[in-house]
Design a protein around this motif. Structure first.
Motif, PDB file in Angstrom:
ATOM      1  N   GLY A 264       0.792  -1.223   0.000  1.00  0.00           N
ATOM      2  CA  GLY A 264       0.000   0.000   0.000  1.00  0.00           C
ATOM      3  C   GLY A 264       0.821   1.267   0.000  1.00  0.00           C
ATOM      4  N   GLU A 265       2.146   1.150   0.168  1.00  0.00           N
ATOM      5  CA  GLU A 265       2.984   2.345   0.127  1.00  0.00           C
ATOM      6  C   GLU A 265       3.262   2.745  -1.316  1.00  0.00           C
ATOM      7  OE1 GLU A 265       5.758   2.652   4.045  1.00  0.00           O
ATOM      8  OE2 GLU A 265       6.454   1.251   2.506  1.00  0.00           O
ATOM      9  N   MET A 266       3.448   4.040  -1.526  1.00  0.00           N
ATOM     10  CA  MET A 266       3.852   4.539  -2.824  1.00  0.00           C
ATOM     11  C   MET A 266       5.360   4.362  -2.981  1.00  0.00           C
ATOM     12  SD  MET A 266       2.639   6.028  -5.627  1.00  0.00           S
ATOM     13  CE  MET A 266       1.136   6.981  -5.256  1.00  0.00           C
ATOM     14  N   LEU A 267       5.778   3.759  -4.088  1.00  0.00           N
ATOM     15  CA  LEU A 267       7.190   3.671  -4.425  1.00  0.00           C
ATOM     16  C   LEU A 267       7.476   4.718  -5.501  1.00  0.00           C
ATOM     17  CD1 LEU A 267       9.878   1.942  -4.086  1.00  0.00           C
ATOM     18  CD2 LEU A 267       9.212   0.904  -6.258  1.00  0.00           C
ATOM     19  N   VAL A 268       8.482   5.538  -5.275  1.00  0.00           N
ATOM     20  CA  VAL A 268       8.847   6.587  -6.223  1.00  0.00           C
ATOM     21  C   VAL A 268      10.343   6.448  -6.515  1.00  0.00           C
ATOM     22  CG1 VAL A 268       8.791   9.052  -6.734  1.00  0.00           C
ATOM     23  CG2 VAL A 268       7.127   8.086  -5.141  1.00  0.00           C
ATOM     24  N   PHE A 269      10.711   6.471  -7.769  1.00  0.00           N
ATOM     25  CA  PHE A 269      12.127   6.305  -8.112  1.00  0.00           C
ATOM     26  C   PHE A 269      12.492   7.193  -9.298  1.00  0.00           C
ATOM     27  CE2 PHE A 269       9.578   3.171 -10.245  1.00  0.00           C
ATOM     28  CZ  PHE A 269      10.005   3.207 -11.554  1.00  0.00           C
TER      29      PHE A 269
END
Length: 397
Positions: free
Chosen positions: A242-247
């Protein structure tokens, strides 16, 4: 559709880059330049050697005159690297004055370095010639000043030279961007709850290296609360469902191209929350709005005036810039947010042949998460053309 060459003529690419270098040096009234920056050296000659190490140890440089022979000064034992390059007329061992190698003889070694450069400058360009330098280190600069050499900053001609790409350069960039897109896809196959940020970053690096890429410039793959504000570095944090992953990929891909793409998605089988959807929608809206503005002849000031109006709650956490050039790295031009124009923005005009990255970061003050998106494009006479087909999360919108 871009009409790009199906095969790359490396000799023609090198000739274009060296010609651009000479033309811009002459335009900026420099008779020759000594280039230390590994990116500038590689651009002007096509020769690479320990790109990361030589970025902080000035043990490698090249003398490029506006007219005359190009002389590469390479690290000891590496002179063979330029044997087959038609852009380099002569290779010599580099002289270094760095304290770790010279100790209390550093000033002596810097003096000997200057003697050789001055002799080369005078023989090639005549006495009274102006020398450009792209990296200023104290001891050699003092040694050149002592010898009465007129010097100028060579960063301007090199940045301008690199900013306009040939169609073969665009093809190289597009091919490298595809490797980056594939590296992102490879990483996403393993992006499940319970893995660490470091693990996912290692997978992008693995794919990039296996397919001809070179290094990673930054460590910007984060999740959950680490995504707001931006610029928290990748860590051993375990990523939760449920966490947002940003890269931000920030890879140096094949052919030395800075393959800069940013995407974001929710980890696991959970649907994005209302807040995650809102953040993503605003980031996507900003990206698409600003990308659509780009056209040849538009001034940087005009772009700032017409750019997407950021909501007040996002402004304090805004990204460093809205636009930056790409090639071997982050390049000219840079377009800052309107709030920063008075402090930082310089004048200029977008031109056909520029390859740019359009940036967006949406992170509300005090918010749990943020979303960053970034898309590389080429400016054509008809407007911007994407250089990457890496998908966005259309179902979040």
């Amino acid at each position: 559709m871009l009409d790009l060459p199906k095969t790359i003529d490396e000799t023609r690419v090198r000739a274009y880059r060296l010609r651009r270098t000479r033309e811009l040096l002459a335009h900026f009234k420099m008779d020759a330049a000594v280039l230390f920056d590994p990116l500038n050296l590689r651009y002007a000659t096509g020769c690479r050697n320990m790109q990361v190490w030589t970025s902080h140890h000035l043990a490698r440089y090249v003398f490029v005159p506006a007219a005359g022979p190009v002389v590469l000064f390479d690290y000891g034992g590496a002179l063979h690297l330029s044997d087959d390059l038609e852009t380099i007329d002569e290779a010599r061992p580099a002289k270094s004055w760095d304290y770790f190698g010279s100790g209390n003889r550093a000033e002596e070694h810097a003096s000997k370095w200057a003697e050789e450069i001055v002799d080369l400058l005078h023989k090639t360009c005549g006495r009274g010639a102006t020398l450009g330098i792209d990296r200023a280190d104290l001891l050699p600069m003092l040694a050149l000043q002592k010898r009465g050499i007129k010097m100028m900053d060579a960063k301007a001609p090199m940045e301008i030279a690199r900013s306009i790409k040939s169609m073969e350069e665009v093809a190289i960039i597009k091919n490298s961007m595809q490797v980056c897109t594939d590296a992102i896809g490879f990483m996403r196959q393993h992006a499940v709850p319970g893995v660490t940020e470091n693990y996912l970053m290692s997978l992008m690096n693995q794919y990039n290296l296996e397919h001809g890429g070179e290094v990673q410039e930054t460590r910007l793959l984060t999740s959950g609360h680490q995504t707001n504000p931006w610029f928290t570095e990748t860590s051993n944090k375990v990523i939760k469902a449920g966490e947002m992953l940003v890269f931000d990929s920030d890879l140096i891909g094949p052919d030395g191209v800075f393959v800069d793409q940013t995407r974001a998605f929710v980890i696991g089988d959970k649907a994005p929350t209302t807040e995650q959807r809102r953040l993503y929608a605003h980031a996507h809206e900003q990206l698409q709005h600003n990308m659509a503005l780009l056209r040849p002849g538009m001034t940087f000031e005009e772009f700032g005036e017409q750019s997407w109006k950021m909501h007040d709650i996002y402004v304090p956490n805004r990204y460093a810039e809205m636009i930056h050039g790409i090639g071997f790295g982050v390049e000219y031009p840079v377009i800052y947010y309107p709030e920063d124009h008075e402090t930082w923005q310089y004048s200029g005009t977008f031109q056909e042949g520029m390859c740019l990255c359009v940036e967006s970061y949406i992170g509300p003050v005090g918010g749990d998460e943020g979303v960053k998106l970034e898309q590389p494009v080429l400016i054509t006479k008809d407007g911007p053309v994407p250089l990457s087909n890496c998908p966005f999360e259309e179902d979040y919108l």
